[in-house]
Design an enzyme around this catalytic site. Structure first.
Site, PDB file in Angstrom:
ATOM      1  N   GLY A 298      15.418 -35.871  17.080  1.00 51.77           N
ATOM      2  CA  GLY A 298      14.158 -35.200  16.819  1.00 51.77           C
ATOM      3  C   GLY A 298      14.249 -33.797  17.390  1.00 51.77           C
TER       4      GLY A 298
ATOM      5  CE  LYS B 118      13.779 -35.309  26.300  1.00 51.17           C
ATOM      6  NZ  LYS B 118      15.209 -35.399  25.880  1.00 51.17           N
TER       7      LYS B 118
ATOM      8  CB  ALA C 291      16.664 -31.593  20.643  1.00 57.74           C
ATOM      9  CG  ASP C 292      15.168 -37.840  22.987  1.00 57.57           C
ATOM     10  OD1 ASP C 292      15.370 -37.679  24.202  1.00 57.57           O
ATOM     11  OD2 ASP C 292      15.302 -38.937  22.414  1.00 57.57           O
ATOM     12  CB  THR C 293      20.283 -37.343  20.584  1.00 64.36           C
ATOM     13  OG1 THR C 293      20.254 -35.955  20.220  1.00 64.36           O
ATOM     14  CG2 THR C 293      21.276 -38.066  19.686  1.00 64.36           C
TER      15      THR C 293
END
Length: 209
Positions: free
Chosen positions: A115, A56, A78-80
């Site tokens: 992340g 991203k 960010a990625d969850t």
């Protein structure tokens, strides 16, 4: 003239925006990066969260090349990911997906991984991975059906939003709460500060609440 670099957030998530604002940080630009979030075969949820946050950030950075006003900006992404063991739960878009997620989470523990990726104005890429353990109560049929009817689950990893009604499901949490919401503040602010972004400048204007 201010020499402060701009901050581009590679997301349009209201939750991530609100969390940054809570830390006194206002993104200068929102640039949602649409990437394929399908896990690779046998990919660990930790690895998925790191890979997607990096993808991203890099996609947003590439998009900025056509925007000279944002040349040399900080890019944050960010990625969850929500997982039970190695099983990665989807970001529920259909009520059946949300129902299956919540039935799986009912009465047991799961892990939430985020992340965070920051690309600095000089092109340095920095990452953090944060893990929180969450245990849900056993969900009764009525509360499950009522939660599904609320629609709060839509688009949420694991089919729930801990900052909403689903906060009543949490028996125990070990680790960062903001991580479960979608952006671990301690680690994110630490990354920004370490790379010279003036996080605390916004604090000088006085109380926010």
């Amino acid at each position: 003239m201010s020499t402060f670099k701009k901050l581009v957030l590679a997301s349009a998530s209201p939750r991530r925006i609100e969390l940054l604002q809570q830390a006194g940080v206002e993104p200068d630009r929102l640039l949602p990066a649409d990437v394929d979030e399908t896990p690779l075969r046998a990919e660990h949820p930790r690895s998925l969260a790191k890979r997607l946050s990096k993808a991203k950030a890099e996609k947003a950075l590439a998009s900025l090349k056509t925007e000279p006003d944002y040349s040399g900006s900080f890019v944050l992404a960010a990625d969850t990911v929500v997982a039970v063991g190695r099983r990665i739960l989807p970001k529920a878009e259909l009520v059946d997906e949300a129902s299956n997620c919540l039935k799986l989470l009912s009465g047991r523990s799961h892990r939430v991984y985020s992340g965070v990726c920051l690309i600095t104005p000089n092109g340095k890429l920095r990452q953090r991975l944060v893990e929180t353990r969450v245990r849900f109560k056993r969900l009764g049929r009525e509360e499950l059906e009522s939660y599904l009817a609320s629609g709060e689950w839509r688009g949420k990893a694991g089919g729930y939003a801990v900052q909403g009604l689903a906060g009543t499901f949490v028996v125990k949490m070990v680790g960062s709460y903001s991580n479960v919401v979608g952006l671990p503040l301690y680690e994110t602010v630490g990354l920004l500060t370490a790379e010279g972004f003036p996080v605390h400048f916004g604090w000088l204007s006085g109380p926010r609440v």
